[in-house]
Scaffold this active site. Sequence first.
Site, PDB file in Angstrom:
ATOM      1  N   ASP A 174       0.813  -1.213   0.000  1.00 20.25           N
ATOM      2  CA  ASP A 174       0.000   0.000   0.000  1.00 20.25           C
ATOM      3  C   ASP A 174       0.857   1.280   0.000  1.00 20.25           C
ATOM      4  OD1 ASP A 174      -2.166   1.719   0.257  1.00 20.25           O
ATOM      5  OD2 ASP A 174      -2.331   1.438   2.429  1.00 20.25           O
TER       6      ASP A 174
ATOM      7  N   TYR B 121      -6.614  -3.028  12.739  1.00 21.19           N
ATOM      8  CA  TYR B 121      -7.583  -2.034  12.267  1.00 21.19           C
ATOM      9  C   TYR B 121      -9.006  -2.467  12.601  1.00 21.19           C
ATOM     10  CZ  TYR B 121      -3.579  -0.045   9.852  1.00 21.19           C
ATOM     11  OH  TYR B 121      -2.354   0.528   9.573  1.00 21.19           O
TER      12      TYR B 121
ATOM     13  N   GLU C   3       3.888  -7.706   7.885  1.00 12.51           N
ATOM     14  CA  GLU C   3       2.701  -8.481   7.509  1.00 12.51           C
ATOM     15  C   GLU C   3       2.978  -9.578   6.488  1.00 12.51           C
ATOM     16  OE1 GLU C   3      -0.369  -5.695   6.364  1.00 12.51           O
ATOM     17  OE2 GLU C   3      -0.713  -5.148   8.448  1.00 12.51           O
TER      18      GLU C   3
ATOM     19  N   GLU D 179       0.888  -0.669  14.115  1.00  9.21           N
ATOM     20  CA  GLU D 179       0.048   0.172  13.260  1.00  9.21           C
ATOM     21  C   GLU D 179      -1.374   0.137  13.787  1.00  9.21           C
ATOM     22  OE1 GLU D 179      -0.113  -0.649   9.020  1.00  9.21           O
ATOM     23  OE2 GLU D 179       2.053  -0.979   8.956  1.00  9.21           O
TER      24      GLU D 179
HETATM   25  C1  BDP Z   1      -1.312  -2.252   6.907  1.00 10.98           C
HETATM   26  C2  BDP Z   1      -0.042  -2.100   6.086  1.00 10.98           C
HETATM   27  C3  BDP Z   1       0.198  -0.674   5.622  1.00 10.98           C
HETATM   28  C4  BDP Z   1      -1.090  -0.084   5.080  1.00 10.98           C
HETATM   29  C5  BDP Z   1      -2.134  -0.103   6.171  1.00 10.98           C
HETATM   30  C6  BDP Z   1      -3.476   0.503   5.721  1.00 10.98           C
HETATM   31  O1  BDP Z   1       1.079  -2.537   6.817  1.00 10.98           O
HETATM   32  O2  BDP Z   1       1.215  -0.648   4.658  1.00 10.98           O
HETATM   33  O3  BDP Z   1      -0.912   1.194   4.549  1.00 10.98           O
HETATM   34  O4  BDP Z   1      -2.369  -1.437   6.506  1.00 10.98           O
HETATM   35  O5  BDP Z   1      -4.293  -0.225   5.186  1.00 10.98           O
HETATM   36  O6  BDP Z   1      -1.827  -3.495   6.754  1.00 10.98           O
HETATM   37  O7  BDP Z   1      -3.668   1.697   5.877  1.00 10.98           O
END
Ligand code: BDP
Length: 618
Positions: free
Chosen positions: A188, A494, A429, A530
């Site tokens: 991404d 997330y 990941e 993250e």
């Molecule tokens: C994570 C990835 C990252 C993405 C992020 C996203 O490590 O590179 O930009 O998700 O979806 O899985 O914002």
Amino acid sequence: MKYSIFFLFAFCSLIGFATDFRLSDPKDIALAPVQNNIRNVLDLSGIWRFKKDSLNIGEKMQWYKGLSDSRAIAVPGSWNAQYDDMRDYLDWVWYETETYVPSSWKGQKIFIRVNDATYSAKIWVNGKPLGYHEGCHVPFAFDITKHVNWGVANKLVIQVENQLSPERVPTGNVQGGSFQSFPASNYDFFPYSGLNRSVVLFSVPSSYLRDITIKPSFEGSKGALNVTVESVGGINKGRVYVHGQGKTIEVPLVFKNNRANVGVVIPDVRLWCPEDPYLYDVKVVLGEGNEQMDIYNLKTGVRTVSVNEKSILLNGKPIFLKGFGRHEDFPALGRSSSNSVIIKDFGLMKWAGANSFRTTHYPYDEENYNLADREGFLVIGETPGVGLYFAGDGDSLEKRQQAMTRYIEEMMLRDKNHPSIIMWCVANEPGENAQIGKMGYSSDEVKEKAYNQFEKLFKQVRKRDNTRLVMYVGVMFGPTDWFNLTDVIAINRYWGWYSSPGNIELGAKTISTELDRLHNKFKKPCMVTEFGADAQAGMHSVNPEMFTEEYQKEFIKAYLDVADSKDFVTGMHVWNLADFKTSQGLIRFGSYNLKGVFTRDRRPKLAAWYLRKRWNGQ
Ligand code: BDP
């Protein structure tokens, strides 16, 4: 007969060609080029000539002798960001420049160092083939001494391409991959291509220091630097000087087979830490007395990194990592390095109260680490291993594994002496399969193969460096067995965004339960590397709604609250410091990832103000 002679000739010229182009030697990047009394550097940044070669005919047409009908391009720079008609172009291009080599360099060994050519590059000097390199975000260098013309301009030509392929790392064009995007990167961020970092010439004396590795430790008030030096040229004496706190400690070096190792003891050591990032000056000299052949200076800090069941320990004391994942990304620059943006981003991280960042998802320009050493940032140094997976046919798997092995070697050779780097991140990941959603469903055979391959990479890192922690970052729904290999459980999560979208409360509950489960199982400190939500700057709602600044802020707050409630959480990195460009796709409005707490041009969103308040304890 006539034909066989012809074929023999054709065969020989092919072989001749193949042997002329050699792969770069990673050892040649071990020490960053410096200007001092003996060594020289000539930065070739500027406007170069540039030409597209969509049919890949340039080599046959001998473009390495000089480009006709070229256009101007900035080096460093990403071609996709400089020319709109080149935005999605990832095939072959040619770069050309000319330079004099100063006559004062005569008698020295002269190298060219390319600090990043994304993805593969071939180099010619004065029309002579020099070598090639594969892989992005790491430098490579070649000895060009015998090709240099003195007193006239020298022509440097570099061919680069950035084709996306499942055989490469990062991976691209992956059938059934997680990302449905254009260009088809399996990660991404935008596949910015070309000479994204500077190209320099540098010179070293004929006998020279090739590598210096410094491993710090301390016991009580007594610090120690274990210094290993590799040289070229057979000189058997040298000296190490460590200067700090007004004193200089001097230790002789004795080389055996071009290698020397000494321990330097520093009484009353001043330790390196974020609150006091104290750096010692280390000077290594090859030769003795008036016969000083080579000199290399670097800065280092004395600190240790370890773990217990609940925390990362810096100098034996628990430390909490507050910070961000980032990208080298800025309007018009693309991925090209800019000291201004580095300084700006460090300023913003400090403003927000951060003490740490991860070099997502590749090794950064070296100035980042120099500044982190000086400013006291705790860095997780990551390989370009993003979009990595271990299933698939043997050939492409083997090629990815080779690429990873090489990346680890090159990254660690380049970055090993920075006190700011406390952990190496092997991959972001990674999966058994290419498709995240299917990861939990791999066959036992695939699972085992993946585990074994991944374990080899961990072993490689640990063998080279026993002074830092090693980790990888786990994906949602991804395998968890691999956490057996790591020092810290690091996860990207997330919940409340991609899963249970719109429901922050449920997201927070899910991350809370998951952290408990992981910690109970592995008894290792945990970190959320993250977490975040996209927010379009200027979009607001009274009740938090997805894509508003309020939702992003509330999401971050909820995750930080969960972390505060658990004593085994050792760090929280918000995704991302700033909005960044990515490939086009349905979930990437305007082809941006909008999870930055700053906009792409570095204006704060609500979440940035919130972090500033929370992390600064106000
Ligand atoms: C994570 C990835 C990252 C993405 C992020 C996203 O490590 O590179 O930009 O998700 O979806 O899985 O914002």
